[in-house]
Scaffold this active site. Structure first.
Site, PDB file in Angstrom:
ATOM      1  N   CYS A 265      25.361  -7.019 -18.968  1.00  0.00           N
ATOM      2  CA  CYS A 265      24.611  -7.810 -18.010  1.00  0.00           C
ATOM      3  C   CYS A 265      23.483  -8.514 -18.760  1.00  0.00           C
ATOM      4  O   CYS A 265      22.961  -8.002 -19.745  1.00  0.00           O
ATOM      5  CB  CYS A 265      23.990  -6.987 -16.895  1.00  0.00           C
ATOM      6  SG  CYS A 265      25.169  -6.024 -15.961  1.00  0.00           S
TER       7      CYS A 265
ATOM      8  N   ARG B 280      27.057 -11.695 -22.212  1.00  0.00           N
ATOM      9  CA  ARG B 280      26.758 -10.297 -21.899  1.00  0.00           C
ATOM     10  C   ARG B 280      27.495  -9.825 -20.647  1.00  0.00           C
ATOM     11  O   ARG B 280      27.442  -8.647 -20.294  1.00  0.00           O
ATOM     12  CB  ARG B 280      25.251 -10.107 -21.691  1.00  0.00           C
ATOM     13  CG  ARG B 280      24.417 -10.504 -22.888  1.00  0.00           C
ATOM     14  CD  ARG B 280      22.957 -10.302 -22.584  1.00  0.00           C
ATOM     15  NE  ARG B 280      22.666  -8.915 -22.332  1.00  0.00           N
ATOM     16  CZ  ARG B 280      22.405  -8.022 -23.257  1.00  0.00           C
ATOM     17  NH1 ARG B 280      22.399  -8.377 -24.518  1.00  0.00           N
ATOM     18  NH2 ARG B 280      22.151  -6.778 -22.941  1.00  0.00           N
TER      19      ARG B 280
ATOM     20  N   TRP C  96      28.105  -7.725 -15.595  1.00  0.00           N
ATOM     21  CA  TRP C  96      29.331  -7.134 -16.121  1.00  0.00           C
ATOM     22  C   TRP C  96      29.490  -5.835 -15.343  1.00  0.00           C
ATOM     23  O   TRP C  96      28.725  -4.893 -15.534  1.00  0.00           O
ATOM     24  CB  TRP C  96      29.186  -6.857 -17.613  1.00  0.00           C
ATOM     25  CG  TRP C  96      30.442  -6.373 -18.268  1.00  0.00           C
ATOM     26  CD1 TRP C  96      31.489  -7.121 -18.720  1.00  0.00           C
ATOM     27  CD2 TRP C  96      30.787  -5.015 -18.563  1.00  0.00           C
ATOM     28  NE1 TRP C  96      32.457  -6.320 -19.268  1.00  0.00           N
ATOM     29  CE2 TRP C  96      32.054  -5.023 -19.182  1.00  0.00           C
ATOM     30  CE3 TRP C  96      30.156  -3.787 -18.356  1.00  0.00           C
ATOM     31  CZ2 TRP C  96      32.695  -3.869 -19.600  1.00  0.00           C
ATOM     32  CZ3 TRP C  96      30.794  -2.626 -18.771  1.00  0.00           C
ATOM     33  CH2 TRP C  96      32.055  -2.677 -19.395  1.00  0.00           C
TER      34      TRP C  96
ATOM     35  N   ASN D  43      19.659  -4.359 -15.836  1.00  0.00           N
ATOM     36  CA  ASN D  43      20.700  -4.212 -16.844  1.00  0.00           C
ATOM     37  C   ASN D  43      20.686  -2.754 -17.277  1.00  0.00           C
ATOM     38  O   ASN D  43      19.631  -2.234 -17.620  1.00  0.00           O
ATOM     39  CB  ASN D  43      20.407  -5.142 -18.032  1.00  0.00           C
ATOM     40  CG  ASN D  43      21.304  -4.859 -19.219  1.00  0.00           C
ATOM     41  OD1 ASN D  43      22.415  -4.356 -19.061  1.00  0.00           O
ATOM     42  ND2 ASN D  43      20.826  -5.178 -20.404  1.00  0.00           N
ATOM     43  N   GLY D  44      21.839  -2.096 -17.238  1.00  0.00           N
ATOM     44  CA  GLY D  44      21.906  -0.692 -17.636  1.00  0.00           C
ATOM     45  C   GLY D  44      22.681   0.096 -16.599  1.00  0.00           C
ATOM     46  O   GLY D  44      23.390  -0.467 -15.770  1.00  0.00           O
TER      47      GLY D  44
ATOM     48  N   GLU E 104      40.594  -4.964 -38.503  1.00  0.00           N
ATOM     49  CA  GLU E 104      39.705  -6.001 -37.976  1.00  0.00           C
ATOM     50  C   GLU E 104      40.514  -7.201 -37.458  1.00  0.00           C
ATOM     51  O   GLU E 104      40.244  -7.718 -36.371  1.00  0.00           O
ATOM     52  CB  GLU E 104      38.695  -6.425 -39.057  1.00  0.00           C
ATOM     53  CG  GLU E 104      37.770  -7.557 -38.683  1.00  0.00           C
ATOM     54  CD  GLU E 104      37.001  -7.357 -37.385  1.00  0.00           C
ATOM     55  OE1 GLU E 104      36.989  -6.240 -36.836  1.00  0.00           O
ATOM     56  OE2 GLU E 104      36.422  -8.342 -36.905  1.00  0.00           O
TER      57      GLU E 104
ATOM     58  N   LYS F  82      40.567  -8.461 -33.507  1.00  0.00           N
ATOM     59  CA  LYS F  82      40.254  -9.852 -33.180  1.00  0.00           C
ATOM     60  C   LYS F  82      41.366 -10.435 -32.316  1.00  0.00           C
ATOM     61  O   LYS F  82      41.113 -11.086 -31.323  1.00  0.00           O
ATOM     62  CB  LYS F  82      40.124 -10.638 -34.490  1.00  0.00           C
ATOM     63  CG  LYS F  82      39.001 -11.562 -34.707  1.00  0.00           C
ATOM     64  CD  LYS F  82      37.611 -11.109 -34.855  1.00  0.00           C
ATOM     65  CE  LYS F  82      37.078 -10.039 -34.005  1.00  0.00           C
ATOM     66  NZ  LYS F  82      35.861  -9.443 -34.450  1.00  0.00           N
TER      67      LYS F  82
ATOM     68  N   GLU G 219      41.570  -8.855 -28.722  1.00  0.00           N
ATOM     69  CA  GLU G 219      40.362  -9.146 -27.949  1.00  0.00           C
ATOM     70  C   GLU G 219      40.371 -10.553 -27.331  1.00  0.00           C
ATOM     71  O   GLU G 219      39.990 -10.726 -26.179  1.00  0.00           O
ATOM     72  CB  GLU G 219      39.199  -8.971 -28.922  1.00  0.00           C
ATOM     73  CG  GLU G 219      37.867  -9.421 -28.521  1.00  0.00           C
ATOM     74  CD  GLU G 219      36.814  -9.011 -29.544  1.00  0.00           C
ATOM     75  OE1 GLU G 219      35.743  -8.624 -29.109  1.00  0.00           O
ATOM     76  OE2 GLU G 219      37.045  -9.091 -30.774  1.00  0.00           O
TER      77      GLU G 219
ATOM     78  N   HIS H  68      56.441   6.505 -40.274  1.00  0.00           N
ATOM     79  CA  HIS H  68      56.362   7.828 -39.644  1.00  0.00           C
ATOM     80  C   HIS H  68      56.365   7.737 -38.123  1.00  0.00           C
ATOM     81  O   HIS H  68      55.983   8.680 -37.439  1.00  0.00           O
ATOM     82  CB  HIS H  68      55.117   8.571 -40.142  1.00  0.00           C
ATOM     83  CG  HIS H  68      55.189   8.873 -41.614  1.00  0.00           C
ATOM     84  ND1 HIS H  68      56.008   9.856 -42.139  1.00  0.00           N
ATOM     85  CD2 HIS H  68      54.601   8.279 -42.680  1.00  0.00           C
ATOM     86  CE1 HIS H  68      55.892   9.866 -43.462  1.00  0.00           C
ATOM     87  NE2 HIS H  68      55.038   8.903 -43.815  1.00  0.00           N
TER      88      HIS H  68
ATOM     89  N   LYS I 258      29.367  -9.279 -24.943  1.00  0.00           N
ATOM     90  CA  LYS I 258      28.917  -9.318 -26.325  1.00  0.00           C
ATOM     91  C   LYS I 258      28.140  -8.066 -26.694  1.00  0.00           C
ATOM     92  O   LYS I 258      28.300  -7.492 -27.757  1.00  0.00           O
ATOM     93  CB  LYS I 258      28.043 -10.561 -26.528  1.00  0.00           C
ATOM     94  CG  LYS I 258      27.507 -10.732 -27.928  1.00  0.00           C
ATOM     95  CD  LYS I 258      28.619 -11.131 -28.857  1.00  0.00           C
ATOM     96  CE  LYS I 258      28.168 -11.269 -30.288  1.00  0.00           C
ATOM     97  NZ  LYS I 258      29.332 -11.283 -31.188  1.00  0.00           N
TER      98      LYS I 258
HETATM   99  C1  AGP Z   1      33.963  -7.476 -31.933  1.00  0.00           C
HETATM  100  O1  AGP Z   1      34.621  -8.657 -31.950  1.00  0.00           O
HETATM  101  C2  AGP Z   1      33.555  -6.911 -30.688  1.00  0.00           C
HETATM  102  N1  AGP Z   1      33.300  -7.788 -29.679  1.00  0.00           N
HETATM  103  C3  AGP Z   1      32.934  -5.541 -30.664  1.00  0.00           C
HETATM  104  O2  AGP Z   1      33.871  -4.681 -31.213  1.00  0.00           O
HETATM  105  C4  AGP Z   1      31.559  -5.329 -31.330  1.00  0.00           C
HETATM  106  O3  AGP Z   1      31.663  -5.435 -32.718  1.00  0.00           O
HETATM  107  C5  AGP Z   1      31.028  -3.943 -30.921  1.00  0.00           C
HETATM  108  O4  AGP Z   1      30.877  -3.907 -29.528  1.00  0.00           O
HETATM  109  C6  AGP Z   1      29.735  -3.576 -31.599  1.00  0.00           C
HETATM  110  O5  AGP Z   1      28.708  -4.454 -31.270  1.00  0.00           O
HETATM  111  P1  AGP Z   1      27.337  -4.424 -32.069  1.00  0.00           P
HETATM  112  O6  AGP Z   1      27.615  -4.852 -33.463  1.00  0.00           O
HETATM  113  O7  AGP Z   1      26.447  -5.380 -31.340  1.00  0.00           O
HETATM  114  O8  AGP Z   1      26.831  -3.010 -32.011  1.00  0.00           O
END
Ligand code: AGP
Length: 613
Positions: A2, A27, A74, A100-101, A488, A492, A495, A511, A608
């Protein structure tokens, strides 16, 4: 998650609030709303969907108030809907609140309020907050004026368990606002005769460069031209502003279609800035604020690197370098698991926490636990003054500039670079292998140029993306550090393209998971580890035999005729090859997402900054 924005000044608040929310949409973006103080009391306008929908609400342009609060959501408690959207009000509509929280004990508090005659109209945890404030406000006959407002907020906050950043306006205080935070981010931007409030700095960077950073349970009583700070017991405290160097245009798209594409292209600069003046070819590495000694580093029983998602993948690369250069046992942990597994931590343990935002709740919780158990803690973040950097004993920074797209790109490559430099710094203190360290430093300085070269591969990658964007499953494989790169690339892709993807240590495929390989399935193979080239190729051969289509990212000599598409990247030290090998995988995910017509910067269900556990 949020995002929250606030404004108190002389200008019309609503456009400033909506504009700020748009910048915070990364966010969360399932509903949004604003509340302003109008001549006839508090107004509330909110709706399901993106922030831009607010512009369509009837009457939004008629708002004249110069004080207001705003929120982009969110969903945690309750589905995305108008009723659950913030701001929320108490039953008498005296207080408007954005939050937020997560309030963990909201059921208990809701019951208390219901027993005291309050009614609830949403499924959120937040709705208890304005009502609780109202309860304490109306039951206080001892105080008046601002202390009555502040005491009501303070008493309500003392009842809350969980995390919160709150903005509160009250119809009895047409010229003021109260804000407070605990474990959720909140900053105040100081203007001239106006104050801005936001979950993060970039959202209000076009208005001011001077920020107050709040600690947990600090209460702020805001007027247009002042910000009064109070500690947890409402004793007045002094606070200085901090000046931020980022400029506002760095949080704009600058002609790119999406923030993600812009941020992918900013990597050479981000890496250059992150290297900064930490070393040159002939000097030892130096970090402002770090003072580790040979005795301390030699006494360590282990290093933990703790983080989430992409930051954790950077940690995997860090482990490889630290163990090989410093011979200190290093473990990488997912932050949300770390504190529940009773980790072996004592005063001979160094815990490193990586977080781009510096606000990730799981990472902060893991950091607090490590401190309690006596470890020294070191934060790596991209945001100066963020929560993890304020909690940790030591902080060092990537200098990637603001990262807006949900998918992390330039933050990741900058984190990897910083971890490698940190490993060299440790190795130099431990006096190990100086000849190779000098060579490695030279190779690090080449990285920005090599990333530029990787960006030139984009047409070839786009072509491959066009071929596979409708697929259901994609596999990423590699050995050694190439497995970390595969992880990674895989994250990506899933996501932002919503294609199911799996990453595997190439040798592990046989395996079990190889059962899923059939004609036409795409397998992305990463081959940068010189000592593992043949082994990895054998594993790729196994999937080719079963009909897989292969995309190879490599800087090694391979027989290109074996594979469908080969992306050749520059040769470098295996310690830092993840920096360049990840770039084509970022572009692959990007172009597949674009082919599918998806919102690259704001993928579904994600945010984010993940400020809930
Ligand atoms: C990566 O593309 C993500 N959106 C996510 O995994 C992110 O790296 C993770 O939430 C950690 O965020 P931070 O680096 O702000 O702690």
């Amino acid at each position: 998650m949020c995002g929250i924005v606030g404004y108190i000044g002389k200008q019309k608040a609503s456009p400033i609030l909506i504009n700020g929310l748009m910048r915070l949409e990364y966010r969360g973006y399932d509903s949004a709303g604003i509340s302003t103080i109008e001549a006839d009391g508090l107004s509330i306008m909110k709706d399901k969907g993106r922030v831009k929908n607010l512009y369509n609400l009837e009457g939004i342009n008629d708002l004249k108030g110069t004080i207001g609060i705003a929120h982009t959501r969110w969903a945690t408690h309750g589905k995305p809907s108008k009723e659950n959207a913030h701001p929320h009000q108490d039953n008498s509509k005296s207080f408007s609140v954005v939050h937020n929280g997560i309030i963990e004990n909201y059921n208990e508090l809701k019951k208390f309020l219901i027993d005291n005659g309050y009614k609830f109209y949403s499924e959120t945890d937040t709705e208890i907050v304005p009502n609780l404030i109202h309860y304490y406000y109306t039951n206080n006959n001892n105080e008046s004026g601002k202390m009555k407002f502040l005491t009501a907020v303070k008493k309500a906050c003392s009842d809350l368990k969980g995390s919160f950043a709150l903005e509160i306006i009250c119809k009895d205080f047409p010229d003021n606002m109260v804000v407070v935070r605990k474990d959720s981010p909140l900053v105040i931007g100081k203007g001239i005769d106006e104050n801005y409030i936001s979950s993060d700095i970039p959202a209000i960077l076009s208005f001011t460069r001077n920020f107050y950073l709040l600690n947990d349970f600090e209460y702020v009583f805001l007027s247009r031209d002042s910000a009064e700070f109070y500690d947890k017991d409402l004793n007045k405290i002094d606070k200085e502003t901090k000046s931020i160097e980022w400029d506002a245009t760095s949080s704009e798209k600058n002609g790119y279609d999406d923030f993600m594409l812009k941020e992918i292209h900013e990597q050479p600069t981000a890496i250059r800035e992150t290297i900064g003046a930490k070393f040159n070819e002939n000097s030892k590495c130096e970090f402002d604020g770090l003072d580790f000694s040979k005795d301390y580093l030699s006494s360590l029983n282990r290093i933990y690197i703790v983080a989430c998602g992409t930051a954790m993948h950077a940690g995997l690369v860090g482990k490889n370098v630290i163990e090989k250069l410093c011979r200190i046992p290093t473990e990488v942990d997912i932050a949300s698991e770390f504190r529940y597994r009773d980790p072996l931590i004592d005063d001979k343990t160094l815990c490193i926490f990586i977080s781009q935002s510096g606000e990730t709740a799981d990472t902060i919780a893991a950091l607090k636990l490590s401190k309690e158990k006596g470890a020294k803690t070191l934060a790596i973040s991209n945001v100066i003054g963020s929560s993890i950097t304020r909690e940790a004993d030591y902080s060092i920074y990537t200098h990637a500039g603001p990262e807006i797209a949900v998918a992390s790109t330039k933050a990741y490559t900058s984190q990897v670079v910083l971890l490698v430099i940190l490993a060299i710094y440790f190795a130099e203190i431990l006096e190990s292998d100086s000849e190779n360290l000098v060579k490695l430093k030279k190779e690090i300085l080449e990285l920005p140029k090599q990333v530029e070269q990787c960006l030139q591969l984009k047409d070839k990658i786009k072509e491959f993306a066009k071929r596979i964007y409708q697929e259901k499953d994609v596999f990423f494989i590699g050995r050694g550090v190439d497995e970390a790169i595969a992880k990674e690339g895989c994250l990506k892709l899933k996501e932002i393209s919503y294609i199911h993807s799996e990453s595997y240590a190439a040798g592990e495929l046989k395996h079990g998971a190889i059962a899923l390989i059939e004609k036409g399935v795409t397998v992305v193979g990463v081959i940068t580890e010189p000592t593992l080239v043949e082994k990895t190729i054998s594993n790729i051969q196994e999937v080719i035999t079963r009909g897989a289509k292969t995309l190879i990212v490599t800087n090694q000599k391979v027989d290109k005729s074996m594979f469908d598409t080969v992306l050749e990247i520059p040769e470098t030290n295996p310690f830092i090859s993840p920096v360049i090998a990840t770039v084509p995988l970022q572009l692959l995910a990007y172009y597949i997402s674009k082919e599918k017509g998806l919102d690259v910067d704001k993928p579904r269900n994600l945010a984010k900054s993940v400020t809930v556990e």
